[in-house]
Design a protein around this motif. Sequence first.
Motif, mmCIF file in Angstrom:
data_model
loop_
_atom_site.group_PDB
_atom_site.id
_atom_site.type_symbol
_atom_site.label_atom_id
_atom_site.label_comp_id
_atom_site.label_asym_id
_atom_site.label_seq_id
_atom_site.Cartn_x
_atom_site.Cartn_y
_atom_site.Cartn_z
ATOM 1 N N LEU A 113 0.853 -1.186 0.000
ATOM 2 C CA LEU A 113 0.000 0.000 0.000
ATOM 3 C C LEU A 113 0.891 1.240 0.000
ATOM 4 C CD1 LEU A 113 -3.060 0.647 0.087
ATOM 5 C CD2 LEU A 113 -2.821 0.920 2.551
ATOM 6 N N GLU A 172 0.862 5.846 -0.513
ATOM 7 C CA GLU A 172 0.149 6.992 0.045
ATOM 8 C C GLU A 172 -1.229 7.190 -0.569
ATOM 9 O OE1 GLU A 172 2.570 10.442 -0.188
ATOM 10 O OE2 GLU A 172 3.919 9.804 1.426
ATOM 11 N N ALA A 222 -3.339 4.915 -1.099
ATOM 12 C CA ALA A 222 -4.232 3.955 -0.429
ATOM 13 C C ALA A 222 -5.108 3.174 -1.400
ATOM 14 C CB ALA A 222 -5.101 4.667 0.611
#
Length: 251
Positions: free
Chosen positions: A1, A3, A5
């Motif tokens: 994952l 930033e 998301a």
Amino acid sequence: LEENAQYSQDGINMSGELSRDSLQLSGSKLFVESANTADLMLVPVRTSGSGEHGVTIALIPGTASGVSMSGLESIARDRQYEVSFNSVSVPTEEILGGVGEGWPVLKRSLDRATALHCAVSVGGAQKVLEMTVEYTKQRVQFGRPIASFQSVQHDCADMVNAIDSARLATYQAIARLEDGLSADREIAMAKVLANHAYKWTTLTAQQLHGGIAFMEEYDLQMWTRRAKVAELKFGTSGPHREVFAQSMGLV
């Protein structure tokens, strides 16, 4: 994952630079569960292109030079880490699936992980239901157990409906994966229903338990925190609902 998301091909932006015999990585991955115990990490990076094209998976030892880890706070108090890569060199023979051809491999892994995660959520919701039923039989108000009140019975019945719906959808998704069939729609259905069942069951249990539900000494607060993290892991319900929209030709 990362930033952004996103649990999709568009969410892979960490870059890797190819040379004749190695791949150089710099960047970070977030919320890597139990990264501190990993002997080997599968790290997806983008070596070219966009979308499904140009995703490369590197096999990197957890103790490799240039790899560092720092703990992240989680509402569930589980072991989540940010893993940083500072000019990490990966030999080309340690690339899984070929250069730029890693997305199909990663997609298969994500599908299975998401389906199994749904099973974990269903199990957590089932545990909360069992705790709640037992507690309502013991807690007495107005001279009788609160389990005898119709509204409490209806809440518990609705919890069963939500959990069983998620369980059956999860079984269907896993069965299709086991048979080698396409399961995008079934996985999306299972994740949406599991998210709802786990979250709604814990919130309803909080109401039926009253003040004790918030006490650190009582396990319901732990299951409630875990339900929130489970909702976020492998995608919230929104992106999975979009899979339904696509299957109906709405997108």
